[in-house]
Design an enzyme around this catalytic site. Structure first.
Site, short mmCIF file in Angstrom:
data_model
loop_
_atom_site.label_atom_id
_atom_site.label_comp_id
_atom_site.label_asym_id
_atom_site.label_seq_id
_atom_site.Cartn_x
_atom_site.Cartn_y
_atom_site.Cartn_z
N VAL A 9 0.88 -1.18 0.00
CA VAL A 9 0.00 0.00 0.00
C VAL A 9 0.90 1.22 0.00
O VAL A 9 1.99 1.20 0.59
CB VAL A 9 -0.97 0.06 1.21
CG1 VAL A 9 -2.01 -1.04 1.12
CG2 VAL A 9 -0.25 0.02 2.52
N SER A 10 0.45 2.27 -0.66
CA SER A 10 1.34 3.41 -0.82
C SER A 10 0.85 4.67 -0.11
O SER A 10 1.65 5.55 0.18
CB SER A 10 1.54 3.73 -2.30
OG SER A 10 0.31 4.00 -2.93
N THR A 11 -0.42 4.77 0.16
CA THR A 11 -0.91 6.01 0.74
C THR A 11 -1.38 5.81 2.17
O THR A 11 -1.75 4.71 2.58
CB THR A 11 -2.09 6.58 -0.08
OG1 THR A 11 -3.20 5.67 0.03
CG2 THR A 11 -1.71 6.79 -1.53
#
Length: 98
Positions: A9-11
């Site tokens: 996941v990036s955010t």
């Protein structure tokens, strides 16, 4: 079959929504239903799919070269990379490892 699980996941929003947990749960269920043993879970939290240099992905690629697992389970291809060229590079690298 011995499998590796990769999730990312990036955010901060994705982290708060626990999308990493939903990815992992789905991948674990798939492995269990198909009688696969999970070698390791490689998780990159907070890393953009635009980057190729991510700690868990780097370890996954290194372990693939050592043939520590046979298959990589991912929720969707964009978990490996959001850039088509990087996705192709990682896929080709994994294929070469068998």
């Amino acid at each position: 079959m011995r499998v590796a699980i990769y999730a990312r996941v990036s955010t901060e929003k994705q982290e708060k929504q626990e999308t990493i947990n939903s990815q992992l749960e789905a991948l674990r269920d798939f492995a269990k239903k198909n009688n696969h043993s999970i070698y390791e879970e490689y998780i990159d939290e907070g890393y953009s799919g635009e980057l190729l240099d991510r700690p868990a992905l780097d370890k996954l690629r290194d372990d693939a070269k050592k043939k520590l697992f046979e298959v990589v389970l991912i929720h969707s291809p964009d978990r490996l990379s959001r850039k088509f060229i990087y996705l192709g590079l990682v896929q080709e690298e994994l294929k070469k490892c068998g």
